[in-house]
Design an enzyme around this catalytic site. Structure first.
Site, short mmCIF file in Angstrom:
data_model
loop_
_atom_site.label_atom_id
_atom_site.label_comp_id
_atom_site.label_asym_id
_atom_site.label_seq_id
_atom_site.Cartn_x
_atom_site.Cartn_y
_atom_site.Cartn_z
N ASN A 99 0.74 -1.25 0.12
CA ASN A 99 0.15 0.13 -0.16
C ASN A 99 0.89 1.16 -0.01
O ASN A 99 2.00 1.28 -0.37
CB ASN A 99 -1.03 -0.21 1.33
CG ASN A 99 -2.30 0.81 0.81
OD1 ASN A 99 -2.22 1.93 1.07
ND2 ASN A 99 -3.16 0.34 0.27
N HIS A 198 -1.65 -9.58 -3.36
CA HIS A 198 -2.57 -8.77 -4.18
C HIS A 198 -3.22 -9.39 -5.31
O HIS A 198 -3.13 -9.15 -6.64
CB HIS A 198 -1.72 -7.55 -4.84
CG HIS A 198 -2.39 -6.43 -5.27
ND1 HIS A 198 -3.03 -6.32 -6.39
CD2 HIS A 198 -2.39 -5.36 -4.48
CE1 HIS A 198 -3.49 -4.99 -6.60
NE2 HIS A 198 -3.28 -4.29 -5.47
N GLU A 357 -7.24 -7.85 0.02
CA GLU A 357 -5.69 -8.04 0.59
C GLU A 357 -5.54 -8.23 1.96
O GLU A 357 -6.20 -7.08 2.78
CB GLU A 357 -4.96 -6.79 0.20
CG GLU A 357 -4.69 -6.55 -1.28
CD GLU A 357 -4.32 -5.23 -1.59
OE1 GLU A 357 -3.14 -4.53 -1.57
OE2 GLU A 357 -5.18 -4.34 -2.00
#
Ligand code: NAG
Ligand code: NAG
Ligand code: NAG
Ligand code: NAG
Ligand code: NAG
Ligand code: NAG
Ligand code: NAG
Ligand code: NAG
Length: 397
Positions: A99, A198, A357
């Site tokens: 992220n 992911h 995720e």
């Protein structure tokens, strides 16, 4: 002399034993196949992986009619992952810090570190930088018919991060279940570590004649009454927000379709400026249940589709869960040859997928008041970073 002869005889016997008991695996099982992919399988599940980003490329589950569906997004061959400049992070392991990192900087023990920016005109760092882990080929260090382990050594200073990190990513399948275990060690200096898988999902394998989207998938986050507040470019602003019952972000009080609130005005801006949909970090609140075993305490998330009947229940030891509803897709990325149906589009349409995720609270390294340092910063004297999850598949009729 006698002693030596006895020793040599024993050695020879050992060598013979070793030769006789070694059964080389059949080549077709241990890959790579012609597309550069490595297969593992168990009852009801077949999965393929590549060293690039330690990515999952194909995941086959049988639907209500017994038809195998490839329910994750990816490319047809391993080489295209490295070639495609759009790099959608298909199925890989974002690292060393998943992220966004605000202002591409963070402070550890009073020292400021600057990492390489790669998003929003270089205002932040996404998924570990322009050469993050999912842009690199991992090494395969172990493989059996139902398990594969990848490793990476991320050098000191790479993308600006302090210290070396050594990581092992193990994927295992058992009956109808995909298990993930990620371990990472900061070997030389204190550094941020946050990993995830992911993976993009379309539980219809893009074969639903009624819709190319995943807006009709039903989603449930039973522990997520709160989410991380973000600014217009999805950088956490320090706030923790309430997902009030019946609000667009309420996936906890009851399951609902991803598209249930698609026309609600509040959904615009919910995934960044002018973005309609979801790209949110939901908090997983399990403390009221007392000491819990993540393997048995119930899934942190469930996704299901009526068309194939396929359901996935996600169990995890992580304290947050990111969900992105693919509002950024625009019909340019291809689906795989293993997906789709007669006369249906061969590309991923807007809202054609869902990224889920398992991870920790995003950018907690820049929100010290959240007091999550032990889950975000790791040094040589600390316990290893560990992420575990299992994806349990079932079919509803
Ligand atoms: C496996 O591959 C090796 C090298 O490519 C080859 O020599 C061997 O004959 C193959 N074995 C089988 C069982 O196909
Ligand atoms: C590799 O996969 C990509 C995308 O799936 C496709 O466009 C390309 O033609 C494939 N290349 C080969 C050699 O199969
Ligand atoms: C990674 O491996 C793929 C083949 O699977 C290859 O095409 C690519 O060039 C490699 N990339 C790097 C950065 O080594
Ligand atoms: C952004 O990072 C730079 C260091 O590269 C630092 O000087 C600056 O204060 C930071 N800005 C904010 C708003 O945190
Ligand atoms: C990013 O930073 C630049 C200045 O470097 C600024 O002009 C811009 O508005 C910032 N935000 C976005 C979303 O690009
Ligand atoms: C969102 O959808 C749910 C389920 O259909 C509904 O109960 C709720 O009122 C909707 N909320 C908004 C803000 O539209
Ligand atoms: C699919 O989603 C659309 C838009 O959210 C909704 O109008 C429709 O009723 C849904 N269809 C089914 C079969 O659930
Ligand atoms: C469409 O999406 C691709 C990949 O996400 C992106 O590279 C491209 O810029 C987008 N095109 C438009 C017109 O938005």
């Amino acid at each position: 002399m006698f002693g030596l002869t006895t020793f040599l005889t024993a050695l020879a016997a050992l060598a013979v034993t070793a030769t006789c008991t070694y059964n080389p695996p059949p080549n077709n099982t241990f890959g790579p196949d012609a597309d550069g992919k490595y297969e593992i399988s168990a009852e009801g599940i077949r999965a393929y992986f590549i060293p690039y980003g330690a990515s999952v490329t194909n995941l086959y589950i049988k639907d209500t009619k017994g038809i195998e569906r490839d329910i994750v997004l990816g490319y047809d061959n391993a080489s295209y992952y490295a070639e495609d400049p759009r790099h959608p992070h298909f199925g890989g392991v974002p690292g060393r810090y998943a992220n966004r990192i605000k202002n591409s900087s963070f402070i550890i023990d009073g020292e400021e570190f600057k990492v390489t920016p790669n998003e929003n005109n270089n205002n932040d760092t996404l998924h570990g930088g322009p050469d993050g882990w999912d842009y690199r080929n991992f090494t395969i260090v172990a493989q059996t018919t139902d398990s594969i382990t990848f490793s990476i050594v991320d050098p000191d200073g790479k993308e600006g991060f302090p210290g070396e990190v050594v990581s092992y990513i193990t994927y295992t399948v058992t009956a109808n279940t995909w298990h993930i275990k990620m371990v990472a060690l900061a070997t030389t200096k204190k550094t941020p570590i946050m990993l995830s898988s992911h993976t993009y999902w379309n539980l219809d394998g893009f074969a639903n004649p009624d819709t190319p989207t995943a807006l009709n998938h039903t989603f449930h986050l039973p522990y997520s009454g709160q989410r991380v507040g973000v600014d217009g470019i999805l950088i956490p602003d320090g706030t923790i927000l309430a997902n009030e019952p019946y609000s667009v972000n309420d996936f906890w009080s009851a399951p609902k379709q991803i598209g249930a609130n698609h026309t609600a005005p509040e959904l615009v801006g919910n995934c960044g400026t002018n973005c309609r949909g979801y790209d949110n970090c939901y908090i997983v609140n399990r403390d009221q249940d007392g000491p819990y075993d993540w393997r048995t305490s119930g899934p942190v998330a469930t996704l299901a589709s009526d068309f194939t009947g396929i359901q996935v229940d996600i169990f995890s030891d992580q304290d947050a869960f990111q969900m992105y509803s693919c509002g950024g897709m625009n019909g340019t990325l291809p689906i795989k040859s293993t997906q789709g149906g007669d006369g249906l589009p061969r590309v991923v349409q807007q809202y054609g997928c869902i990224v889920m995720e398992v991870e920790d609270w995003i950018d907690a390294i820049n929100q010290p008041e959240w007091q999550r340092e032990k889950k975000n910063i790791f040094g040589p004297g600390d316990p290893a970073y560990v992420l575990e999850a299992k994806y349990v598949f079932s079919v509803n009729s």
